[in-house]
Design a protein around this motif. Structure first.
Motif, PDB file in Angstrom:
ATOM      1  N   THR A 134       0.854  -1.191   0.000  1.00  0.00           N
ATOM      2  CA  THR A 134       0.000   0.000   0.000  1.00  0.00           C
ATOM      3  C   THR A 134       0.882   1.230   0.000  1.00  0.00           C
ATOM      4  O   THR A 134       1.857   1.318   0.762  1.00  0.00           O
ATOM      5  N   VAL A 135       0.550   2.202  -0.853  1.00  0.00           N
ATOM      6  CA  VAL A 135       1.347   3.404  -1.042  1.00  0.00           C
ATOM      7  C   VAL A 135       0.603   4.613  -0.499  1.00  0.00           C
ATOM      8  O   VAL A 135      -0.592   4.794  -0.773  1.00  0.00           O
ATOM      9  N   LEU A 136       1.300   5.423   0.283  1.00  0.00           N
ATOM     10  CA  LEU A 136       0.791   6.725   0.726  1.00  0.00           C
ATOM     11  C   LEU A 136       1.499   7.790  -0.090  1.00  0.00           C
ATOM     12  O   LEU A 136       2.731   7.889  -0.052  1.00  0.00           O
ATOM     13  N   TRP A 137       0.725   8.556  -0.864  1.00  0.00           N
ATOM     14  CA  TRP A 137       1.317   9.603  -1.712  1.00  0.00           C
ATOM     15  C   TRP A 137       0.973  10.965  -1.119  1.00  0.00           C
ATOM     16  O   TRP A 137      -0.194  11.327  -0.994  1.00  0.00           O
ATOM     17  N   ILE A 138       2.004  11.715  -0.740  1.00  0.00           N
ATOM     18  CA  ILE A 138       1.835  13.071  -0.208  1.00  0.00           C
ATOM     19  C   ILE A 138       2.407  14.032  -1.233  1.00  0.00           C
ATOM     20  O   ILE A 138       3.630  14.132  -1.394  1.00  0.00           O
ATOM     21  N   GLY A 139       1.546  14.697  -1.967  1.00  0.00           N
ATOM     22  CA  GLY A 139       1.982  15.601  -3.028  1.00  0.00           C
ATOM     23  C   GLY A 139       1.323  16.950  -2.907  1.00  0.00           C
ATOM     24  O   GLY A 139       0.136  17.047  -2.582  1.00  0.00           O
ATOM     25  N   THR A 140       2.097  18.003  -3.171  1.00  0.00           N
ATOM     26  CA  THR A 140       1.568  19.367  -3.046  1.00  0.00           C
ATOM     27  C   THR A 140       1.761  20.212  -4.293  1.00  0.00           C
ATOM     28  O   THR A 140       1.188  21.287  -4.394  1.00  0.00           O
ATOM     29  N   GLU A 141       2.572  19.751  -5.239  1.00  0.00           N
ATOM     30  CA  GLU A 141       2.910  20.604  -6.381  1.00  0.00           C
ATOM     31  C   GLU A 141       1.981  20.399  -7.582  1.00  0.00           C
ATOM     32  O   GLU A 141       1.904  21.270  -8.439  1.00  0.00           O
ATOM     33  N   GLU A 142       1.312  19.263  -7.669  1.00  0.00           N
ATOM     34  CA  GLU A 142       0.510  18.973  -8.862  1.00  0.00           C
ATOM     35  C   GLU A 142      -0.929  18.656  -8.478  1.00  0.00           C
ATOM     36  O   GLU A 142      -1.235  18.318  -7.325  1.00  0.00           O
ATOM     37  N   SER A 143      -1.800  18.742  -9.466  1.00  0.00           N
ATOM     38  CA  SER A 143      -3.199  18.379  -9.264  1.00  0.00           C
ATOM     39  C   SER A 143      -3.309  16.882  -9.012  1.00  0.00           C
ATOM     40  O   SER A 143      -2.756  16.065  -9.755  1.00  0.00           O
ATOM     41  N   ARG A 144      -4.029  16.523  -7.976  1.00  0.00           N
ATOM     42  CA  ARG A 144      -4.207  15.122  -7.634  1.00  0.00           C
ATOM     43  C   ARG A 144      -4.988  14.395  -8.729  1.00  0.00           C
ATOM     44  O   ARG A 144      -4.651  13.272  -9.107  1.00  0.00           O
ATOM     45  N   GLU A 145      -6.022  15.038  -9.260  1.00  0.00           N
ATOM     46  CA  GLU A 145      -6.901  14.387 -10.227  1.00  0.00           C
ATOM     47  C   GLU A 145      -6.288  14.297 -11.621  1.00  0.00           C
ATOM     48  O   GLU A 145      -6.304  13.251 -12.265  1.00  0.00           O
ATOM     49  N   SER A 146      -5.735  15.411 -12.106  1.00  0.00           N
ATOM     50  CA  SER A 146      -5.292  15.449 -13.503  1.00  0.00           C
ATOM     51  C   SER A 146      -3.841  15.045 -13.701  1.00  0.00           C
ATOM     52  O   SER A 146      -3.425  14.777 -14.831  1.00  0.00           O
ATOM     53  N   ALA A 147      -3.048  14.982 -12.639  1.00  0.00           N
ATOM     54  CA  ALA A 147      -1.629  14.635 -12.802  1.00  0.00           C
ATOM     55  C   ALA A 147      -1.251  13.387 -12.007  1.00  0.00           C
ATOM     56  O   ALA A 147      -0.836  12.382 -12.581  1.00  0.00           O
ATOM     57  N   ILE A 148      -1.385  13.449 -10.682  1.00  0.00           N
ATOM     58  CA  ILE A 148      -0.873  12.358  -9.842  1.00  0.00           C
ATOM     59  C   ILE A 148      -1.616  11.054 -10.118  1.00  0.00           C
ATOM     60  O   ILE A 148      -1.012  10.016 -10.423  1.00  0.00           O
ATOM     61  N   VAL A 149      -2.956  11.080 -10.010  1.00  0.00           N
ATOM     62  CA  VAL A 149      -3.742   9.868 -10.210  1.00  0.00           C
ATOM     63  C   VAL A 149      -3.625   9.370 -11.650  1.00  0.00           C
ATOM     64  O   VAL A 149      -3.456   8.171 -11.906  1.00  0.00           O
ATOM     65  N   LYS A 201      10.080  18.433   0.346  1.00  0.00           N
ATOM     66  CA  LYS A 201       9.756  19.574   1.210  1.00  0.00           C
ATOM     67  C   LYS A 201       8.257  19.788   1.345  1.00  0.00           C
ATOM     68  O   LYS A 201       7.812  20.835   1.818  1.00  0.00           O
ATOM     69  N   ALA A 202       7.461  18.779   0.947  1.00  0.00           N
ATOM     70  CA  ALA A 202       6.009  18.960   0.886  1.00  0.00           C
ATOM     71  C   ALA A 202       5.384  19.266   2.237  1.00  0.00           C
ATOM     72  O   ALA A 202       4.357  19.937   2.302  1.00  0.00           O
ATOM     73  N   VAL A 203       5.961  18.768   3.323  1.00  0.00           N
ATOM     74  CA  VAL A 203       5.306  18.889   4.625  1.00  0.00           C
ATOM     75  C   VAL A 203       6.177  19.640   5.632  1.00  0.00           C
ATOM     76  O   VAL A 203       6.109  19.393   6.834  1.00  0.00           O
ATOM     77  N   VAL A 204       7.017  20.559   5.157  1.00  0.00           N
ATOM     78  CA  VAL A 204       7.880  21.315   6.068  1.00  0.00           C
ATOM     79  C   VAL A 204       7.034  22.284   6.900  1.00  0.00           C
ATOM     80  O   VAL A 204       5.985  22.760   6.464  1.00  0.00           O
ATOM     81  N   PRO A 205       7.476  22.609   8.120  1.00  0.00           N
ATOM     82  CA  PRO A 205       6.732  23.533   8.970  1.00  0.00           C
ATOM     83  C   PRO A 205       6.888  24.976   8.504  1.00  0.00           C
ATOM     84  O   PRO A 205       7.817  25.299   7.752  1.00  0.00           O
ATOM     85  N   PRO A 206       6.008  25.878   8.934  1.00  0.00           N
ATOM     86  CA  PRO A 206       6.132  27.292   8.566  1.00  0.00           C
ATOM     87  C   PRO A 206       7.472  27.860   9.034  1.00  0.00           C
ATOM     88  O   PRO A 206       7.968  27.510  10.106  1.00  0.00           O
ATOM     89  N   GLY A 207       8.060  28.721   8.211  1.00  0.00           N
ATOM     90  CA  GLY A 207       9.332  29.330   8.553  1.00  0.00           C
ATOM     91  C   GLY A 207      10.536  28.439   8.327  1.00  0.00           C
ATOM     92  O   GLY A 207      11.667  28.825   8.640  1.00  0.00           O
ATOM     93  N   PHE A 208      10.319  27.268   7.754  1.00  0.00           N
ATOM     94  CA  PHE A 208      11.415  26.318   7.526  1.00  0.00           C
ATOM     95  C   PHE A 208      12.368  26.844   6.466  1.00  0.00           C
ATOM     96  O   PHE A 208      11.954  27.387   5.442  1.00  0.00           O
ATOM     97  N   SER A 209      13.666  26.690   6.714  1.00  0.00           N
ATOM     98  CA  SER A 209      14.693  27.080   5.742  1.00  0.00           C
ATOM     99  C   SER A 209      15.397  25.837   5.240  1.00  0.00           C
ATOM    100  O   SER A 209      16.068  25.135   6.006  1.00  0.00           O
ATOM    101  N   GLY A 210      15.241  25.555   3.945  1.00  0.00           N
ATOM    102  CA  GLY A 210      15.887  24.390   3.358  1.00  0.00           C
ATOM    103  C   GLY A 210      17.380  24.533   3.218  1.00  0.00           C
ATOM    104  O   GLY A 210      18.068  23.575   2.863  1.00  0.00           O
ATOM    105  N   ASN A 211      17.913  25.735   3.498  1.00  0.00           N
ATOM    106  CA  ASN A 211      19.352  25.972   3.413  1.00  0.00           C
ATOM    107  C   ASN A 211      20.039  25.816   4.768  1.00  0.00           C
ATOM    108  O   ASN A 211      21.260  25.909   4.846  1.00  0.00           O
ATOM    109  N   ASP A 212      19.262  25.616   5.803  1.00  0.00           N
ATOM    110  CA  ASP A 212      19.796  25.510   7.159  1.00  0.00           C
ATOM    111  C   ASP A 212      20.048  24.037   7.487  1.00  0.00           C
ATOM    112  O   ASP A 212      19.113  23.235   7.557  1.00  0.00           O
ATOM    113  N   ASP A 213      21.316  23.668   7.696  1.00  0.00           N
ATOM    114  CA  ASP A 213      21.666  22.270   7.972  1.00  0.00           C
ATOM    115  C   ASP A 213      20.908  21.719   9.169  1.00  0.00           C
ATOM    116  O   ASP A 213      20.381  20.594   9.132  1.00  0.00           O
ATOM    117  N   ILE A 214      20.865  22.493  10.245  1.00  0.00           N
ATOM    118  CA  ILE A 214      20.218  22.011  11.471  1.00  0.00           C
ATOM    119  C   ILE A 214      18.724  21.834  11.244  1.00  0.00           C
ATOM    120  O   ILE A 214      18.130  20.828  11.647  1.00  0.00           O
TER     121      ILE A 214
END
Length: 477
Positions: free
Chosen positions: A98-113, A167-180
């Motif tokens: 069973t696959v759990l797909w968490i996507g935020t960049e594309e349309s679920r209906e017209s692209a992902i599915v 990065k789909a589920v990062v918290p608010p204020g998250f910096s992807g450039n910050d190692d920590i």
């Protein structure tokens, strides 16, 4: 203790519980203690190595995707990351997972599915999760929703999770450039993968620059590639039009595996009528490495361009003497030498850059022949320069046990997939012929330029059968 004076501070004491091997550390007298009095006491748990059971590595796809860990799938825009991920998701559902797909960049209906259907997925084995709030439907946020996602994984027997993008589920204020920050985001997800025995694949983006180090190419902190157990890089082969997928972080594999594939158009029936979308056609293992393709032509054509630029600049300054940098750049542009390549040639030759007058004018000149070996180039350019060469790939030696087959002792269903995949495609029995590159300088074949009779390199500045600098050296000798 002196009855009339303060008590001597008690040394820090440790009590060893033999049956549990737990050391309870009493607080130091200067320790203010926990802010919350109900906070449990911190304990150090000692475990002897002999009590830890060694476990073998289990590959979902041998040499590419490690089970129960975070794997990153990275490529430049439009190179098929989501299409490849959909192929793997479909394979997992056909195998009974069973696959759990968490996507935020594309349309679920017209692209992902639609893409999953094109790949042959069992859509009853694919689940999506939304967050219901007082304000309506929201998005998942890790680590805030991590415990709830763990409950979903266990309830629905999820065996594979896709994060599109990572990065789909990062918290608010998250910096992807910050190692920590990246480590604080990824490490709990990695622990979840191991705890729930679920394989996680996150999609990541490469920047536009060329380079062979996937960790440096990835947008954001290098911690993205450091925390992930495998980094799978996709690049397009310009000679064949196909694409190559390589495990560019193969710490746990004996060799770097590469698989070739192409994207083909597939028709999917929808309620609105048929639609076309891309799907993967796996072609099998290949000797081509995605890192070589990601590095561009830095190892051959670009090196030739730089060498040609060095000869042109040396000849030009030899013939014209000290020249305003603006004039040099204008003349170089006429020869189709980019400003970045010209600057690298200037640095390599040790060209002296002096500014004088008002308004200040920058003048370039060659260092003295007698002091060229000791001259230090003086650069006063204010504009940024481009990278001086390709990133060097990491040479990490494997530090883990020999990889085990992905088809043995797997806890998930292992039914035969119904479509081609890298595991079911036989390795190629022939080596791919070397690419026939045609080096060019200023847009013309290198063979069209005369060869210097002194140094045997092309003469590109119309100086006849030898470079001016070579002729001067020959006369001096």
């Amino acid at each position: 203790m002196d009855r009339n004076g303060p008590a001597d501070p008690q040394p820090q004491r440790q009590h060893l519980h033999p049956e549990k091997e737990i050391r309870v550390t009493e607080p130091h007298p200067d320790d203010p203690g926990p802010v919350d009095p109900d906070m449990p006491t911190r304990r150090l748990i000692v475990t002897r190595g002999s009590r830890i059971k060694a476990k073998k590595l289990v590959w979902w796809e041998l040499g590419l995707i490690l089970q129960y860990a975070i794997n990153l799938l990275a490529a430049r825009e439009g190179k098929g990351k989501s299409t490849v991920a959909s192929s793997w998701a479909a394979r997992e559902t056909r195998n009974g997972g069973t696959v759990l797909w968490i996507g935020t960049e594309e349309s679920r209906e017209s692209a992902i599915v639609t893409r999953l259907i094109a790949a042959g997925a069992d859509m009853d084995k694919v689940i999506f999760v939304d967050v219901q709030t007082d304000l309506g439907t929201g998005a998942l946020v890790f680590p805030l929703d991590l415990n709830a996602i763990e409950d979903v994984i266990r309830e629905h027997n999820v065996t594979m999770v896709f994060l599109d993008p990572a990065k789909a589920v990062v918290p608010p204020g998250f910096s992807g450039n910050d190692d920590i920050a990246v480590r604080q985001y990824l490490e709990p997800i990695a622990a979840l993968a191991d705890r729930c025995k679920v394989t996680i694949i996150g999609l990541a983006h490469f920047g536009k620059r060329d380079g062979a180090d996937s960790g440096q190419l990835m947008l954001g902190s290098v911690a993205w590639s450091q925390v992930a157990r495998c980094v799978l890089s996709i690049a397009e082969d310009p000679d064949t039009g196909t694409r190559v997928l390589t495990n560019t972080k193969a710490n746990y594999a004996g060799t770097d595996r590469s698989v070739e594939f192409r994207i083909v158009s597939t028709t999917v029936d929808t309620d609105d009528g048929p639609t076309e979308i891309g799907s993967v056609e796996w072609l099998g293992d290949t000797t081509v490495d995605a890192r070589d393709l990601l590095a561009g032509d830095a190892h051959d054509d670009d090196a030739g361009e730089r060498t040609a630029a060095e000869h042109w600049l040396e000849d030009y300054l030899t013939a014209n003497g000290p020249t305003p940098s603006k004039v040099v750049k204008t003349e170089a542009a006429k020869e189709k030498i980019s400003e970045a390549t010209l600057k690298r040639a200037k640095k390599k030759l040790g060209v002296i850059d002096e500014s004088s007058g008002f308004p200040r004018t920058s003048t370039w000149q060659l260092p003295s022949r007698l002091t060229a070996s000791q001259a230090t180039p003086v650069t006063q350019d204010r504009e940024p320069t481009e990278p001086t060469g390709p990133d060097q790939p990491k040479q990490d030696e494997p530090t883990e046990p020999e990889p085990q087959s992905a088809h043995a002792n797997m806890s998930e269903p292992t039914g035969d997939p119904t479509g081609p995949s890298p595991a079911t495609m036989p390795a190629r029995q022939f080596s791919k012929p070397a690419r026939n590159r045609h080096r060019t300088i200023s847009g013309k074949p290198i063979s069209s330029y005369p060869t210097c009779i002194v140094c045997s390199k092309p003469v590109v500045a119309g100086q006849g059968d030898r470079h001016l600098s070579c002729g001067k050296d020959e006369a001096a000798s």
